[in-house]
Motif scaffolding. Structure first.
Motif, PDB file in Angstrom:
ATOM      1  N   GLU A  58     -26.704   5.578  45.557  1.00 47.75           N
ATOM      2  CA  GLU A  58     -27.352   6.773  46.097  1.00 47.75           C
ATOM      3  C   GLU A  58     -28.304   7.333  45.053  1.00 47.75           C
ATOM      4  O   GLU A  58     -27.967   7.425  43.874  1.00 47.75           O
ATOM      5  N   PHE A  92     -26.271   7.150  41.614  1.00 51.15           N
ATOM      6  CA  PHE A  92     -24.814   7.040  41.704  1.00 51.15           C
ATOM      7  C   PHE A  92     -24.473   5.680  42.299  1.00 51.15           C
ATOM      8  O   PHE A  92     -24.811   5.402  43.457  1.00 51.15           O
ATOM      9  N   LEU A 142     -22.148   3.087  44.086  1.00 48.60           N
ATOM     10  CA  LEU A 142     -21.138   3.327  45.111  1.00 48.60           C
ATOM     11  C   LEU A 142     -20.005   2.321  45.084  1.00 48.60           C
ATOM     12  O   LEU A 142     -19.020   2.479  45.820  1.00 48.60           O
ATOM     13  N   ARG A 187     -20.144  15.263  43.275  1.00 49.54           N
ATOM     14  CA  ARG A 187     -19.817  13.896  43.674  1.00 49.54           C
ATOM     15  C   ARG A 187     -18.624  13.348  42.884  1.00 49.54           C
ATOM     16  O   ARG A 187     -18.396  12.139  42.872  1.00 49.54           O
ATOM     17  N   GLU A 188     -17.924  14.258  42.218  1.00 45.50           N
ATOM     18  CA  GLU A 188     -16.674  13.943  41.524  1.00 45.50           C
ATOM     19  C   GLU A 188     -16.858  12.908  40.417  1.00 45.50           C
ATOM     20  O   GLU A 188     -15.980  12.085  40.152  1.00 45.50           O
ATOM     21  N   ARG A 189     -17.996  12.969  39.751  1.00 45.02           N
ATOM     22  CA  ARG A 189     -18.233  12.123  38.578  1.00 45.02           C
ATOM     23  C   ARG A 189     -18.021  12.971  37.324  1.00 45.02           C
ATOM     24  O   ARG A 189     -18.320  14.171  37.309  1.00 45.02           O
TER      25      ARG A 189
END
Length: 333
Positions: free
Chosen positions: A52, A75, A77, A114-116
């Protein structure tokens, strides 16, 4: 100043705005990189099936069409699911006004959402990114050298000889393709790309994952959608297996610069001079198909001694280092 997400792939005005910033920033920081094509920016920003892309832009207060700087985030995936990667550019005329810091803060929020847990920016040393990283408590995790080959000065007869078989590698033949790998070579090519998995990545913790046919197709389709052209040379042994590969990209709108992406030699086939041969083969192809090009550029980890030696043998000259910085993401969701 206002920071908001933009969509260059769907909005020509947004694409033109960040191209203007990129052109100004690149011209100020990078010698031998005179043009920035829309296709390059689209390849960096657009969504693909396995990744993404997110683009953020800083707009001048009260002037919604004036972009002061932008940041691209990517990001993955399927792999490296704790990380986000990107680059951040500020118009030289707008530096020292907090534009980079504002984009960085907004990017951290996007990464947290995005929980990174890790954000990594990269940029050329000539743009003084270390001061920015220190201010924002980032740490250096990787150095990459950009090397440039002046195609106008290439000894074509010498390169033709280097691209031909030597006693050490006479059992290999070159195969070429553009954009999409031939279907009968897909599995073979994916397996060969395991050669990239032992390439150094500094202290970034980034894992070079195995390439599957699905990932390969996603990357190829993404390049085509962006308008970039992917050119691949493979060295095939007598059993029909790919022993080495080399790719370079051309970007319509960047007539003077071509860019090497991946070059790898499968471990079992190292020590036969295939690195020099395949890069010479690719250079001959580049000069034949793109006679207007001035430069062929490549990026290699500063610890990748074997490939840097190949570059030196071929006449590349180191231009500048690019530095990757890691930032902790506060309170990822």
């Amino acid at each position: 100043m206002q920071i908001r997400e933009i969509h260059p792939a769907a909005d020509p005005a947004a694409l033109a705005a960040i191209q203007r910033v990129a052109q100004a920033a690149f011209s100020a920081a990078l010698p031998n990189f005179p043009d920035v094509a829309p296709a390059r920016l689209l390849l960096e920003t657009a969504d693909q099936r396995t990744s993404e892309g997110v683009s953020l832009a800083a707009f001048a207060h009260g002037q919604t069409g004036v972009v002061l700087g932008y940041a691209n985030l990517r990001f993955e995936l399927t792999d490296n699911l704790d990380m986000a990667f990107g680059d951040l550019w500020v118009d030289p005329a707008a530096r020292r006004q907090g534009v980079g810091s504002a984009l960085h803060a907004e990017a951290l929020q996007a990464v947290a959402a995005r929980e990174r847990s890790v954000l990594m920016w990269q940029g050329p040393a000539t743009a003084d990114p270390e001061a920015f990283a220190a201010y924002h408590q980032g740490k250096t995790v990787e150095r990459v050298t950009r090397s440039v080959l002046d195609l106008r000065a290439v000894d074509r007869a010498r390169f033709a000889a280097l691209a031909g078989p030597s006693p050490a590698n006479a059992g290999y033949r070159a195969v070429r393709w553009t954009d999409h790998c031939p279907p009968d070579l897909v599995d073979n090519y994916c397996a060969a790309q395991s050669a990239m998995q032992d390439a150094p990545t500094g202290d970034s913790g980034y894992e070079i994952a195995a390439v599957t046919p699905e990932k390969l197709a996603a990357g190829e389709d993404g390049s085509v959608a962006a308008g970039a052209r992917r050119h691949v040379v493979a060295m095939v042994d007598e059993a029909g297996e790919i022993a080495a590969f080399h790719s370079f990209f051309s970007f319509p709108g960047e007539p003077r610069t071509l860019e090497v992406w991946d070059t790898g030699v499968v471990q079992a086939h190292r020590g036969h001079g295939l690195g020099v041969r395949i890069k010479a083969e690719g250079t001959m192809w580049a000069m034949a198909d793109y006679p207007e090009a001035y430069w062929l550029q490549t990026f290699n980890n500063a610890d990748n001694g074997p490939m840097l030696r190949v570059n030196l043998e071929l006449g590349y000259e180191a231009s500048e280092d690019w530095i990757r910085f890691e930032f902790a993401v506060p309170n990822p969701v």
